[in-house]
Design a protein around this motif. Structure first.
Motif, mmCIF file in Angstrom:
data_model
loop_
_atom_site.group_PDB
_atom_site.id
_atom_site.type_symbol
_atom_site.label_atom_id
_atom_site.label_comp_id
_atom_site.label_asym_id
_atom_site.label_seq_id
_atom_site.Cartn_x
_atom_site.Cartn_y
_atom_site.Cartn_z
ATOM 1 N N LYS A 455 -21.191 51.365 -46.955
ATOM 2 C CA LYS A 455 -20.708 52.202 -48.051
ATOM 3 C C LYS A 455 -20.077 53.477 -47.500
ATOM 4 C CE LYS A 455 -23.917 50.756 -51.701
ATOM 5 N NZ LYS A 455 -24.953 51.224 -52.660
ATOM 6 N N GLU A 489 -13.280 54.760 -62.583
ATOM 7 C CA GLU A 489 -14.131 53.815 -61.858
ATOM 8 C C GLU A 489 -13.691 52.373 -62.079
ATOM 9 O OE1 GLU A 489 -18.208 56.528 -61.753
ATOM 10 O OE2 GLU A 489 -18.019 54.926 -63.233
ATOM 11 N N LYS A 493 -12.228 49.670 -58.196
ATOM 12 C CA LYS A 493 -13.455 48.875 -58.247
ATOM 13 C C LYS A 493 -14.408 49.279 -57.124
ATOM 14 C CE LYS A 493 -12.041 46.430 -61.727
ATOM 15 N NZ LYS A 493 -12.645 46.660 -63.062
ATOM 16 N N GLY A 494 -15.662 49.435 -57.480
ATOM 17 C CA GLY A 494 -16.676 49.821 -56.508
ATOM 18 C C GLY A 494 -16.854 51.312 -56.359
ATOM 19 N N HIS A 520 -18.283 54.654 -52.509
ATOM 20 C CA HIS A 520 -17.443 53.465 -52.692
ATOM 21 C C HIS A 520 -17.944 52.370 -51.772
ATOM 22 C CE1 HIS A 520 -13.529 51.160 -52.954
ATOM 23 N NE2 HIS A 520 -13.808 51.431 -54.208
ATOM 24 N N ASP A 521 -18.093 51.161 -52.337
ATOM 25 C CA ASP A 521 -18.683 50.076 -51.551
ATOM 26 C C ASP A 521 -17.732 48.901 -51.326
ATOM 27 O OD1 ASP A 521 -18.569 48.892 -54.022
ATOM 28 O OD2 ASP A 521 -20.740 48.815 -54.337
ATOM 29 N N SER A 522 -16.425 49.125 -51.525
ATOM 30 C CA SER A 522 -15.469 48.022 -51.374
ATOM 31 C C SER A 522 -14.437 48.267 -50.274
ATOM 32 C CB SER A 522 -14.745 47.777 -52.709
ATOM 33 O OG SER A 522 -15.659 47.464 -53.727
#
Length: 648
Positions: A455, A489, A493-494, A520-522
């Motif tokens: 992340k 958001e 995405k993420g 952000h996790d993408s």
């Protein structure tokens, strides 16, 4: 040549003769047409217009007035479920004048193939509807019965109009392919019309003199076969600017033994006719309705700039635009001022009059909005919008008070369209360039950190100037912070946003400034002992917006812009950089666009600087291949991931 070869040539000649001699009439539907499952040229088409024919004729009435009668006939084949809407037709007509237009549908029929036979279903009264757009414009609609995939529908309509100054535009193109289009116009010998065909299709034109009836006529015929559908393309403001359309505008009338009467032959004539209209010139002279209010707000002001800003803000705060366009007033400036609402002309002619009252050299500027299209030639309908213009040195400052978020020389995007025409008090006019706008900036600074799980956490500061700030304000009028963050958001995405703050929303003189913390996790893919990092994080351009192999239309970016990203990312403990993308500094010919990409690593930090400058308002279609390749390069560079690996 053998006998077989001769037969082939004869058959080809006969087929060609049959094609050109084919009758395009309603009621002639074949089983072969109904069996056809896809368009022979465009297999992706959901429907196709097998033919569109029409004719326009003039009739001299007993009272000495002319009417124009136009009949249009359609035959349409439905290939796919998505094409069923083409079995519905709506057509508007004008009823706001001294004499009204009339419109009637007829010959509306659906054909289907049932058990190998043609089944014919006529439109009944319950399939025809009337509606009212406003007090001046009505619309009639038909919904054809028993329509399904494979059907053929036919219909025609007749529009009778007392207005001969401009004929209805004739469209040779549609959103679906058209196999054949034919349009014939019969012009009485007394009339001269100015014509233009826009777009990129080659229309066959012919004319002939006809000496039958009560007066001589000139017949103008227009034909075209195999017209491609209008393809959806991004960055096109008004597709009508590039569509094959025929326009007719009355230039003169010359009756026997009478002097020739000219109509809108030049731009000066157009300007004169608008200025002399009661809803334009007279409105600029009226000032009694605002004098008392202006004396109060102008008290103590000395500089010209202070007066301009004060009057502009006063009109914006007092008046509300009713979403109605036009270069002349509807109810007049006095009534609009009292009711605090008005159309474009009422608000901006009022603004112009107030500026003049304060001693500012202000004049109205006529504009054709993006929706209205580009003014091809001098005609009375070329302009549909008016703003205030202040001449300073060799420039004109433009003011449009219909938008609460507009600024001096920053009009709503709808009004920024090629050129306008400024009208001075003595009646002279000059064309002015509306595209000379400064580039709008979008500056993003990110301080981030990559966590062990991949992340990214960090803080972001974003500064939006000029049209970027204008668009932000316009898009978020009345939107709550929670709703805005939800949109943000969903867009990225993420992304999870906290500690959000925005400054200068109401202070139009300053840029919009957003700051927030984020997770952000993408952006990062973890595979084994390696991390694959998107350098631009959630701002990465993942795909080329320009996908077509060829493009007929110029690319319209709405306004020039400069996007700048300065991103600093701390890598996790125990990792080191294995791969960094190469730096690049690229530019298109003619300085249309430029792209700079620089990435470096030092002391467990990755530093990224990216600049994308689009310097041209419009990029011509001939430069499209280069633009497509340019953005392909941008996507390749932005999606080229940094590789981190665990230290051994």
């Amino acid at each position: 040549m053998n006998l077989k070869g001769v037969c082939v040539i004869v058959l080809m000649i006969l087929a060609g003769q049959s094609l050109f001699a084919q009758k395009y009439e309603l009621g002639e539907v074949t089983i072969e047409e109904l069996k056809e499952t896809r368009h022979p040229i465009d297999s992706s088409a959901s429907a196709a217009i097998l033919f569109k024919t029409g004719e326009t004729k003039f009739n001299l009435m007993n009272d000495g007035n002319w009417t124009v009668s136009t009949e249009v006939r359609y035959k349409i084949k439905i290939y796919k479920k998505e094409g069923l809407d083409y079995a519905n037709k709506s057509k508007s007509y004008y009823v706001g004048g001294f004499r009204n237009e009339t419109l009637n549908f007829k010959n509306a029929v659906t054909y289907n193939l049932v058990d190998g036979k043609i089944e014919k279903t006529k439109l009944k009264s319950d399939g025809e509807f009337k509606d009212e757009i406003n007090k001046d414009v009505k619309v009639k609609k038909i919904t054809l019965p028993q329509v399904r995939v494979g059907s053929i529908v036919e219909y025609s309509y007749v529009l009778n109009s007392p207005y001969i100054s401009s004929l209805n535009d004739w469209y040779f193109q549609d959103n679906i392919p058209i196999n054949y289009v034919e349009y014939n116009v019969y012009i009485p010998e007394y009339f001269r019309y100015r014509t233009v065909i826009s777009g990129y299709e080659n229309v066959e034109v012919e004319n002939a003199t006809i000496n039958t009836g009560d007066f001589g006529q000139q017949k103008y015929g227009y034909k075209i076969k195999n017209v491609p559908s209008l393809k959806e393309e991004g960055y096109v403001t008004n597709i009508d600017n590039y569509t094959a359309i025929l326009k007719y505008e009355l230039a003169s009338i010359n009756y026997p033994n009478q002097p020739t009467k000219n109509f809108a032959v030049t731009w000066d004539d157009v300007v004169k006719s608008i200025y002399e209209h009661d809803g334009f010139g007279d409105q600029l002279d009226s000032k009694s309705y605002f004098e008392d209010d202006l004396k109060i707000i102008l008290e103590g002001l000395v500089s010209e700039q202070e007066k301009i800003d004060t009057i502009f803000n006063f009109v914006k705060s007092k008046m509300t635009w009713n979403d109605s366009y036009g270069v002349v007033t509807d109810v007049g400036v006095k009534k609009a001022y009292k009711e605090k609402t008005g159309n474009v002309a009422e608000i901006n002619l009022m603004l112009t009059a107030m500026l003049r009252y304060a001693g500012i050299q202000a004049n109205p500027v006529l504009i054709s909005t993006r929706r209205n299209g580009i003014a091809m030639f001098p005609n009375r309908t070329a302009y549909n919008y008016v703003v205030a213009g202040i001449e300073v040195q060799n420039d004109v400052l433009l003011l449009d008070a219909t938008s609460k978020n507009a600024q001096v020389n920053l009009m709503p995007i709808r009004a920024v369209n090629w050129t306008g025409r400024i009208i001075r008090e003595r009646g002279s006019s000059n064309e002015i360039d509306l595209l000379n706008v400064p580039p709008s900036k979008d500056n993003v600074i990110i301080l981030g950190e990559i966590k062990e799980d991949g992340k990214v956490e960090g803080k972001l500061r974003r500064v939006l100037t000029d049209y970027n700030s204008f668009v932000h304000r316009e898009n978020n009028i009345g939107v709550t912070e929670d709703s805005y963050l939800e949109k943000l958001e969903n867009r990225y995405k993420g992304l999870s946003v906290e500690e959000y703050k925005v400054d200068n929303v109401k202070d139009l003189s300053k840029p919009i400034v957003e700051t927030y913390s984020f997770t952000h996790d993408s952006d990062i893919e973890v595979i084994g002992n390696k991390m694959y990092v998107k350098p631009l994080l959630f701002f990465t351009l993942d795909e080329n917006p320009f996908k077509l192999d060829q493009r007929k239309y110029p690319v319209d970016f709405s306004f020039p812009f400069k996007d700048a990203y300065n991103i600093s990312i701390k890598i996790p403990e125990g990792y080191e950089v294995e791969y960094l993308p190469e730096a690049i500094n690229a530019a298109m010919e003619n300085n249309h666009s430029a792209f700079k990409y620089l990435v470096s690593a030092a002391n467990n930090n990755i530093q990224l600087i990216v600049n994308l400058d689009v310097n041209s308002f419009y990029i011509p279609s001939e430069a499209y291949p280069a633009l497509k390749d340019f953005f392909k390069l941008i996507v390749e560079k932005q999606t080229d991931r940094i590789i981190l690996k665990k230290k051994e």
